[in-house]
Scaffold this motif. Sequence first.
Motif, PDB file in Angstrom:
ATOM      1  N   LEU A 143       2.437  10.897  -4.632  1.00  0.00           N
ATOM      2  CA  LEU A 143       2.264  12.002  -5.572  1.00  0.00           C
ATOM      3  C   LEU A 143       2.310  11.513  -7.020  1.00  0.00           C
ATOM      4  O   LEU A 143       1.551  11.965  -7.866  1.00  0.00           O
ATOM      5  CB  LEU A 143       3.351  13.057  -5.356  1.00  0.00           C
ATOM      6  CG  LEU A 143       3.155  14.049  -4.212  1.00  0.00           C
ATOM      7  CD1 LEU A 143       4.369  14.963  -4.108  1.00  0.00           C
ATOM      8  CD2 LEU A 143       1.894  14.854  -4.405  1.00  0.00           C
ATOM      9  N   HIS A 144       3.240  10.602  -7.279  1.00  0.00           N
ATOM     10  CA  HIS A 144       3.385  10.064  -8.633  1.00  0.00           C
ATOM     11  C   HIS A 144       2.117   9.325  -9.046  1.00  0.00           C
ATOM     12  O   HIS A 144       1.609   9.516 -10.161  1.00  0.00           O
ATOM     13  CB  HIS A 144       4.585   9.124  -8.678  1.00  0.00           C
ATOM     14  CG  HIS A 144       4.977   8.711 -10.051  1.00  0.00           C
ATOM     15  ND1 HIS A 144       5.844   9.440 -10.843  1.00  0.00           N
ATOM     16  CD2 HIS A 144       4.628   7.630 -10.803  1.00  0.00           C
ATOM     17  CE1 HIS A 144       6.011   8.828 -12.007  1.00  0.00           C
ATOM     18  NE2 HIS A 144       5.271   7.731 -12.007  1.00  0.00           N
ATOM     19  N   GLY A 145       1.597   8.486  -8.148  1.00  0.00           N
ATOM     20  CA  GLY A 145       0.375   7.743  -8.459  1.00  0.00           C
ATOM     21  C   GLY A 145      -0.833   8.648  -8.612  1.00  0.00           C
ATOM     22  O   GLY A 145      -1.671   8.448  -9.502  1.00  0.00           O
ATOM     23  N   ILE A 146      -0.937   9.670  -7.764  1.00  0.00           N
ATOM     24  CA  ILE A 146      -2.058  10.601  -7.839  1.00  0.00           C
ATOM     25  C   ILE A 146      -2.006  11.391  -9.152  1.00  0.00           C
ATOM     26  O   ILE A 146      -3.032  11.706  -9.752  1.00  0.00           O
ATOM     27  CB  ILE A 146      -2.053  11.548  -6.625  1.00  0.00           C
ATOM     28  CG1 ILE A 146      -2.421  10.767  -5.361  1.00  0.00           C
ATOM     29  CG2 ILE A 146      -3.019  12.711  -6.818  1.00  0.00           C
ATOM     30  CD1 ILE A 146      -2.228  11.545  -4.081  1.00  0.00           C
ATOM     31  N   GLY A 147      -0.789  11.721  -9.602  1.00  0.00           N
ATOM     32  CA  GLY A 147      -0.665  12.426 -10.873  1.00  0.00           C
ATOM     33  C   GLY A 147      -1.226  11.623 -12.036  1.00  0.00           C
ATOM     34  O   GLY A 147      -1.775  12.186 -12.985  1.00  0.00           O
ATOM     35  N   ILE A 148      -1.125  10.290 -11.953  1.00  0.00           N
ATOM     36  CA  ILE A 148      -1.629   9.427 -13.023  1.00  0.00           C
ATOM     37  C   ILE A 148      -3.119   9.152 -12.855  1.00  0.00           C
ATOM     38  O   ILE A 148      -3.882   9.137 -13.820  1.00  0.00           O
ATOM     39  CB  ILE A 148      -0.840   8.104 -13.053  1.00  0.00           C
ATOM     40  CG1 ILE A 148       0.651   8.380 -13.278  1.00  0.00           C
ATOM     41  CG2 ILE A 148      -1.369   7.176 -14.132  1.00  0.00           C
ATOM     42  CD1 ILE A 148       1.522   7.149 -13.146  1.00  0.00           C
ATOM     43  N   ARG A 189      -7.530   9.121  -5.688  1.00  0.00           N
ATOM     44  CA  ARG A 189      -6.463   9.516  -4.769  1.00  0.00           C
ATOM     45  C   ARG A 189      -6.421   8.617  -3.533  1.00  0.00           C
ATOM     46  O   ARG A 189      -5.356   8.184  -3.108  1.00  0.00           O
ATOM     47  CB  ARG A 189      -6.652  10.969  -4.350  1.00  0.00           C
ATOM     48  CG  ARG A 189      -6.549  11.936  -5.507  1.00  0.00           C
ATOM     49  CD  ARG A 189      -6.634  13.361  -5.053  1.00  0.00           C
ATOM     50  NE  ARG A 189      -6.582  14.272  -6.194  1.00  0.00           N
ATOM     51  CZ  ARG A 189      -6.455  15.568  -6.102  1.00  0.00           C
ATOM     52  NH1 ARG A 189      -6.381  16.125  -4.913  1.00  0.00           N
ATOM     53  NH2 ARG A 189      -6.412  16.331  -7.170  1.00  0.00           N
ATOM     54  N   ALA A 190      -7.595   8.373  -2.946  1.00  0.00           N
ATOM     55  CA  ALA A 190      -7.629   7.555  -1.731  1.00  0.00           C
ATOM     56  C   ALA A 190      -7.101   6.151  -1.992  1.00  0.00           C
ATOM     57  O   ALA A 190      -6.366   5.579  -1.172  1.00  0.00           O
ATOM     58  CB  ALA A 190      -9.058   7.497  -1.187  1.00  0.00           C
ATOM     59  N   SER A 191      -7.461   5.580  -3.133  1.00  0.00           N
ATOM     60  CA  SER A 191      -6.989   4.231  -3.475  1.00  0.00           C
ATOM     61  C   SER A 191      -5.484   4.203  -3.675  1.00  0.00           C
ATOM     62  O   SER A 191      -4.804   3.269  -3.224  1.00  0.00           O
ATOM     63  CB  SER A 191      -7.694   3.743  -4.745  1.00  0.00           C
ATOM     64  OG  SER A 191      -9.082   3.670  -4.554  1.00  0.00           O
ATOM     65  N   VAL A 192      -4.949   5.227  -4.346  1.00  0.00           N
ATOM     66  CA  VAL A 192      -3.495   5.291  -4.574  1.00  0.00           C
ATOM     67  C   VAL A 192      -2.759   5.414  -3.244  1.00  0.00           C
ATOM     68  O   VAL A 192      -1.778   4.702  -2.988  1.00  0.00           O
ATOM     69  CB  VAL A 192      -3.147   6.479  -5.496  1.00  0.00           C
ATOM     70  CG1 VAL A 192      -1.639   6.697  -5.532  1.00  0.00           C
ATOM     71  CG2 VAL A 192      -3.667   6.230  -6.900  1.00  0.00           C
ATOM     72  N   ILE A 193      -3.226   6.314  -2.378  1.00  0.00           N
ATOM     73  CA  ILE A 193      -2.571   6.508  -1.074  1.00  0.00           C
ATOM     74  C   ILE A 193      -2.652   5.237  -0.246  1.00  0.00           C
ATOM     75  O   ILE A 193      -1.685   4.836   0.412  1.00  0.00           O
ATOM     76  CB  ILE A 193      -3.208   7.696  -0.332  1.00  0.00           C
ATOM     77  CG1 ILE A 193      -2.901   9.006  -1.078  1.00  0.00           C
ATOM     78  CG2 ILE A 193      -2.696   7.781   1.109  1.00  0.00           C
ATOM     79  CD1 ILE A 193      -3.632  10.201  -0.544  1.00  0.00           C
ATOM     80  N   GLY A 194      -3.822   4.565  -0.277  1.00  0.00           N
ATOM     81  CA  GLY A 194      -3.962   3.309   0.464  1.00  0.00           C
ATOM     82  C   GLY A 194      -3.028   2.232  -0.049  1.00  0.00           C
ATOM     83  O   GLY A 194      -2.413   1.491   0.736  1.00  0.00           O
ATOM     84  N   LEU A 195      -2.907   2.146  -1.375  1.00  0.00           N
ATOM     85  CA  LEU A 195      -2.028   1.137  -1.977  1.00  0.00           C
ATOM     86  C   LEU A 195      -0.576   1.387  -1.591  1.00  0.00           C
ATOM     87  O   LEU A 195       0.163   0.451  -1.249  1.00  0.00           O
ATOM     88  CB  LEU A 195      -2.193   1.165  -3.493  1.00  0.00           C
ATOM     89  CG  LEU A 195      -1.630  -0.007  -4.286  1.00  0.00           C
ATOM     90  CD1 LEU A 195      -2.327  -1.303  -3.898  1.00  0.00           C
ATOM     91  CD2 LEU A 195      -1.800   0.239  -5.783  1.00  0.00           C
ATOM     92  N   MET A 196      -0.139   2.653  -1.632  1.00  0.00           N
ATOM     93  CA  MET A 196       1.241   2.984  -1.266  1.00  0.00           C
ATOM     94  C   MET A 196       1.490   2.784   0.229  1.00  0.00           C
ATOM     95  O   MET A 196       2.578   2.404   0.645  1.00  0.00           O
ATOM     96  CB  MET A 196       1.553   4.428  -1.650  1.00  0.00           C
ATOM     97  CG  MET A 196       1.570   4.707  -3.151  1.00  0.00           C
ATOM     98  SD  MET A 196       2.780   3.704  -4.064  1.00  0.00           S
ATOM     99  CE  MET A 196       1.684   2.536  -4.896  1.00  0.00           C
ATOM    100  N   ALA A 197       0.445   3.036   1.054  1.00  0.00           N
ATOM    101  CA  ALA A 197       0.598   2.849   2.500  1.00  0.00           C
ATOM    102  C   ALA A 197       0.785   1.379   2.864  1.00  0.00           C
ATOM    103  O   ALA A 197       1.428   1.053   3.864  1.00  0.00           O
ATOM    104  CB  ALA A 197      -0.624   3.416   3.230  1.00  0.00           C
ATOM    105  N   VAL A 198       0.224   0.495   2.043  1.00  0.00           N
ATOM    106  CA  VAL A 198       0.378  -0.943   2.293  1.00  0.00           C
ATOM    107  C   VAL A 198       1.776  -1.417   1.915  1.00  0.00           C
ATOM    108  O   VAL A 198       2.327  -2.339   2.533  1.00  0.00           O
ATOM    109  CB  VAL A 198      -0.696  -1.728   1.497  1.00  0.00           C
ATOM    110  CG1 VAL A 198      -0.384  -3.224   1.489  1.00  0.00           C
ATOM    111  CG2 VAL A 198      -2.063  -1.497   2.093  1.00  0.00           C
ATOM    112  N   ALA A 199       2.383  -0.773   0.915  1.00  0.00           N
ATOM    113  CA  ALA A 199       3.619  -1.288   0.327  1.00  0.00           C
ATOM    114  C   ALA A 199       4.781  -1.330   1.311  1.00  0.00           C
ATOM    115  O   ALA A 199       5.504  -2.334   1.393  1.00  0.00           O
ATOM    116  CB  ALA A 199       4.000  -0.438  -0.892  1.00  0.00           C
TER     117      ALA A 199
END
Length: 276
Positions: free
Chosen positions: A121-126, A131-141
Amino acid sequence: MLAGGRILSRKMPWQRPMIPWALLTNWDLGLIFYTECATGMSMFSVLYFCNIYFIAVKGNGSDKAGLQLVYFTPGIGVGVYLCMFLCNRWPRMTFPPLFLVFGMMALVGCGMGLRFMVAALHGIGIFKPHRASVIGLMAVAVPFGGTIGLTIMSTVFNNASGLDAKHSDFSRLQDQPDGSREQAINDAKMGVVWTFVAIVPFMVVSWFCCFFLGNVILGGKSAVDEDGNQDIVIKEPYLWSLLRGMRMLEEEKGIRLESSHCREGFKTTSNEDSHA
């Protein structure tokens, strides 16, 4: 190299990077990625090494050891619901769930549950267009951090406990002769202790990173964007912005008091002049 103006973007203008370079160089996303990695470390460590502790040290069977981990699961559920409340109801911000930290089994689960949804949510807000890239990046972390954490902890456990391949079935430690059994159990216990000590620095750095995070204040429904969400993004460290805001309020209050005193002094002088 696929960023705008770079060599590959000129040679292959039809290509688009899966993860835009702006995401990887953003301060907040870098901090969140690290804290998510630390979350993965702590989650994998509980699921793996606490199980070893229950079997090798406490002498529980594999089924009973698995039941002990059930205390961890409700904590995750509580943390997820807390995160939903903090983001969707009050105070509708991403900073509080990212900043809160808890300890010990169920509370560890609660602390992790607080982090599962809010990082994306924090990344998507920025970066709303990505959105897809942010969610993918967080899913990898999380699994990435878990893999690194288990690698470090396994190495420390093998060296600190001194248990070799013949002790790979930890449930058989209880079947050894009395003298060697106590030593093997103590070695296993200290091995588990040092594995968690080994990842403490990563957790401390993760906690320290949260002091430098910005904030996304999640707004209500409006006609501001296509999804009807009006979010306020604070890019500077949120705690610093709060302190600066309070300081500005104090300065403004002092100016108002000073001006009111000046007005009162002027009124008093005027009244004395009129009486004279």
